[in-house]
Design a protein around this motif. Structure first.
Motif, PDB file in Angstrom:
ATOM      1  N   ARG A   1       3.837   1.973   7.225  1.00  0.00           N
ATOM      2  CA  ARG A   1       2.614   2.190   6.448  1.00  0.00           C
ATOM      3  C   ARG A   1       2.718   3.475   5.624  1.00  0.00           C
ATOM      4  O   ARG A   1       2.358   3.514   4.445  1.00  0.00           O
ATOM      5  CB  ARG A   1       1.410   2.239   7.394  1.00  0.00           C
TER       6      ARG A   1
ATOM      7  N   ALA B   1       4.918   2.996   2.701  1.00  0.00           N
ATOM      8  CA  ALA B   1       4.270   2.180   1.679  1.00  0.00           C
ATOM      9  C   ALA B   1       3.329   3.016   0.817  1.00  0.00           C
ATOM     10  O   ALA B   1       3.242   2.812  -0.401  1.00  0.00           O
ATOM     11  CB  ALA B   1       3.514   1.028   2.333  1.00  0.00           C
ATOM     12  N   TYR B   2       2.605   3.936   1.427  1.00  0.00           N
ATOM     13  CA  TYR B   2       1.752   4.828   0.633  1.00  0.00           C
ATOM     14  C   TYR B   2       2.605   5.618  -0.362  1.00  0.00           C
ATOM     15  O   TYR B   2       2.232   5.774  -1.535  1.00  0.00           O
ATOM     16  CB  TYR B   2       0.982   5.787   1.544  1.00  0.00           C
TER      17      TYR B   2
ATOM     18  N   HIS C   1       3.958   3.249  -3.206  1.00  0.00           N
ATOM     19  CA  HIS C   1       2.950   2.824  -4.188  1.00  0.00           C
ATOM     20  C   HIS C   1       2.323   3.996  -4.938  1.00  0.00           C
ATOM     21  O   HIS C   1       1.401   3.797  -5.741  1.00  0.00           O
ATOM     22  CB  HIS C   1       1.867   1.998  -3.502  1.00  0.00           C
TER      23      HIS C   1
ATOM     24  N   HIS D   1       0.468   6.414  -3.816  1.00  0.00           N
ATOM     25  CA  HIS D   1      -0.885   6.756  -3.378  1.00  0.00           C
ATOM     26  C   HIS D   1      -0.991   8.276  -3.210  1.00  0.00           C
ATOM     27  O   HIS D   1      -0.148   8.898  -2.580  1.00  0.00           O
ATOM     28  CB  HIS D   1      -1.188   6.068  -2.043  1.00  0.00           C
TER      29      HIS D   1
ATOM     30  N   THR E   1       5.488  -5.117  -0.447  1.00  0.00           N
ATOM     31  CA  THR E   1       4.045  -5.064  -0.241  1.00  0.00           C
ATOM     32  C   THR E   1       3.337  -4.853  -1.574  1.00  0.00           C
ATOM     33  O   THR E   1       3.815  -4.121  -2.434  1.00  0.00           O
ATOM     34  CB  THR E   1       3.663  -3.924   0.723  1.00  0.00           C
ATOM     35  N   SER E   2       2.201  -5.498  -1.728  1.00  0.00           N
ATOM     36  CA  SER E   2       1.419  -5.302  -2.953  1.00  0.00           C
ATOM     37  C   SER E   2       0.444  -4.142  -2.808  1.00  0.00           C
ATOM     38  O   SER E   2      -0.103  -3.659  -3.797  1.00  0.00           O
ATOM     39  CB  SER E   2       0.649  -6.584  -3.291  1.00  0.00           C
ATOM     40  N   SER E   3       0.213  -3.700  -1.571  1.00  0.00           N
ATOM     41  CA  SER E   3      -0.625  -2.526  -1.311  1.00  0.00           C
ATOM     42  C   SER E   3      -0.176  -1.916   0.012  1.00  0.00           C
ATOM     43  O   SER E   3       0.393  -2.612   0.860  1.00  0.00           O
ATOM     44  CB  SER E   3      -2.115  -2.903  -1.239  1.00  0.00           C
ATOM     45  N   PRO E   4      -0.424  -0.631   0.218  1.00  0.00           N
ATOM     46  CA  PRO E   4       0.014   0.013   1.469  1.00  0.00           C
ATOM     47  C   PRO E   4      -0.564  -0.642   2.714  1.00  0.00           C
ATOM     48  O   PRO E   4       0.077  -0.676   3.764  1.00  0.00           O
ATOM     49  CB  PRO E   4      -0.485   1.451   1.315  1.00  0.00           C
ATOM     50  N   GLU E   5      -1.796  -1.187   2.598  1.00  0.00           N
ATOM     51  CA  GLU E   5      -2.464  -1.751   3.763  1.00  0.00           C
ATOM     52  C   GLU E   5      -1.758  -2.997   4.299  1.00  0.00           C
ATOM     53  O   GLU E   5      -2.012  -3.423   5.430  1.00  0.00           O
ATOM     54  CB  GLU E   5      -3.920  -2.085   3.425  1.00  0.00           C
ATOM     55  N   GLU E   6      -0.856  -3.576   3.510  1.00  0.00           N
ATOM     56  CA  GLU E   6      -0.092  -4.725   4.001  1.00  0.00           C
ATOM     57  C   GLU E   6       1.030  -4.300   4.949  1.00  0.00           C
ATOM     58  O   GLU E   6       1.571  -5.125   5.684  1.00  0.00           O
ATOM     59  CB  GLU E   6       0.515  -5.495   2.823  1.00  0.00           C
TER      60      GLU E   6
ATOM     61  N   CYS F   1      -5.113   5.804   5.797  1.00  0.00           N
ATOM     62  CA  CYS F   1      -4.624   4.799   6.735  1.00  0.00           C
ATOM     63  C   CYS F   1      -5.687   4.401   7.758  1.00  0.00           C
ATOM     64  O   CYS F   1      -5.863   3.218   8.036  1.00  0.00           O
ATOM     65  CB  CYS F   1      -3.379   5.342   7.450  1.00  0.00           C
TER      66      CYS F   1
END
Length: 376
Positions: A40, A43-44, A47, A49, A219-224, A247
């Motif tokens: 996670r 991923a942030y 992307h 973030h 992933t298309s967004s960090p939450e995935e 998160c």
């Protein structure tokens, strides 16, 4: 961490924190090999973030200072290549140490050759650990995340070579470097103890590390992406994560961050089922520990295979000396309680600022068992 200073004297950590924030590594926007500890969190970063939390970790800063000091010393004494950059389109990193073998070293000017070449090109990563994690280091060695990180360094070096940038142009001309060995050097931040784990480069583990990065990139967004830790208050990784609020969200006042995971009764049902399962496993493990404790009760301290048995406790226990306390009461002009009440007498002495006389008792502390990993 508490900080105590004299009035008008700034905390040195204020300067250290500001300097740490200016480091190139702190300002890096591309995903780094050291970011692969949590899916996670990676991923942030992937992307773009923006960080939601200011991270102030004196332990991490001290770890950085330790890295700098040790790699500088390794460069001066061994002429190893230290703090060298590697990168491709997917990930970048800074390798603590590269120890070249003789054939590869001969392709470089003498000023860049190691004083003692390695038998095979070796990539080394230095990790600092606290004492309370040290037994885990000795028993289990590097974690999966640590092995993933160092294999990414090695894979970058094997496929892309050193990054062609200022200060590295000469070694960049080597092209891909045939890394064959991985070395993880663990340093105890409290005692300075050192433990080295050296293994062969594992192509399968390097491929798994690349697959891990691919999964983050898909992933298309960090939450995935998956959370790999249990959150603030439970895992230090989360306590010092720059994306902790993004998160975990913001819980109700006075509630832990993990309460944000409960959205409905079904979530509660699953959480309780997990709790029951974990408790059953704990009960079984605790029964095994109690059985083993009684089995080895008569066994002497020694090495048994990969473990060392040690015994502790059985220390004399002191108790208040009643006769000397009565003498002290008389000398100090204090009124002795009508009935011998040790607790009351101890309290009266302490309230009067007087020491409580002690004497050895017949009791001893409980005998304790300690099992530590064997280390040559």
């Amino acid at each position: 961490m508490s900080v105590t200073t004299f009035a008008g004297v700034p905390s040195i950590w204020t300067a250290a924190d500001a300097a740490d924030a200016r480091r190139p590594r702190s300002q890096q926007t591309q995903l780094g090999a050291s970011d692969t500890v949590c899916e996670r969190r990676a991923a942030y970063k992937h992307h773009g973030h923006p960080p939601t939390d200011h991270v102030h970790s004196p332990a991490a800063i001290l770890g950085t200072y330790t890295h700098t000091g040790l790699t500088t010393a390794a460069k001066q004494e061994f002429n190893w290549l230290v703090e060298r950059k590697v990168a491709d389109a997917q990930v970048r990193g800074s390798i603590d140490i590269v120890q070249l073998d003789a054939p590869t070293a001969r392709r470089l000017p003498s000023r860049l050759r190691p004083l003692i070449p390695a038998e095979a090109v070796t990539v080394e990563d230095i990790k600092t650990k606290s004492t309370w994690l040290w037994d885990n280091v000795l028993r289990y060695g590097a974690t999966d995340a640590e092995l993933r990180q160092v294999h990414l360094y090695a894979d970058l070096l094997r496929t892309a070579g050193f990054e062609d940038r200022k200060g590295q142009q000469v070694i960049a001309r080597l092209g891909p470097v045939p890394v064959e060995r991985i070395r993880l050097r663990f340093i105890n931040r409290d005692s300075g103890a050192e433990y080295v784990q050296e293994i062969d480069y594992d192509p399968a583990r390097a491929e798994e590390a690349r697959w891990w990065l691919d999964r983050v990139a898909e992933t298309s967004s960090p939450e995935e992406a998956r959370r790999d830790f249990n959150g603030p208050g439970l895992d230090a990784i989360c306590d010092y994560c720059p994306f902790a609020t993004a998160c975990w969200g913001v819980p109700a006042p006075g509630r832990p961050a993990q309460t944000t995971l409960i959205r409905n009764d079904a979530d509660i049902e699953k959480a309780l089922a997990d709790y029951v399962t974990a408790h059953q496993q704990w009960v079984a493990a605790d029964r095994t520990k109690k059985l083993v404790r009684k089995m080895v009760d008569a066994s002497p301290e020694a090495r048994y295979g990969p473990n060392v048995l040690k015994w502790g406790g059985e220390n004399p226990v002191e108790e208040p000396d009643l006769e000397k306390m009565i003498e002290l009461f008389d000398d100090a002009g204090l009124v002795v309680p009508l009935k011998d009440d040790l607790d009351q007498m101890v309290k009266l002495l302490k309230d009067a600022g007087l020491p409580v006389p002690m004497r050895p008792s017949r009791r001893k502390t409980a005998r304790t068992i300690r099992i530590v990993p064997y280390r040559e």
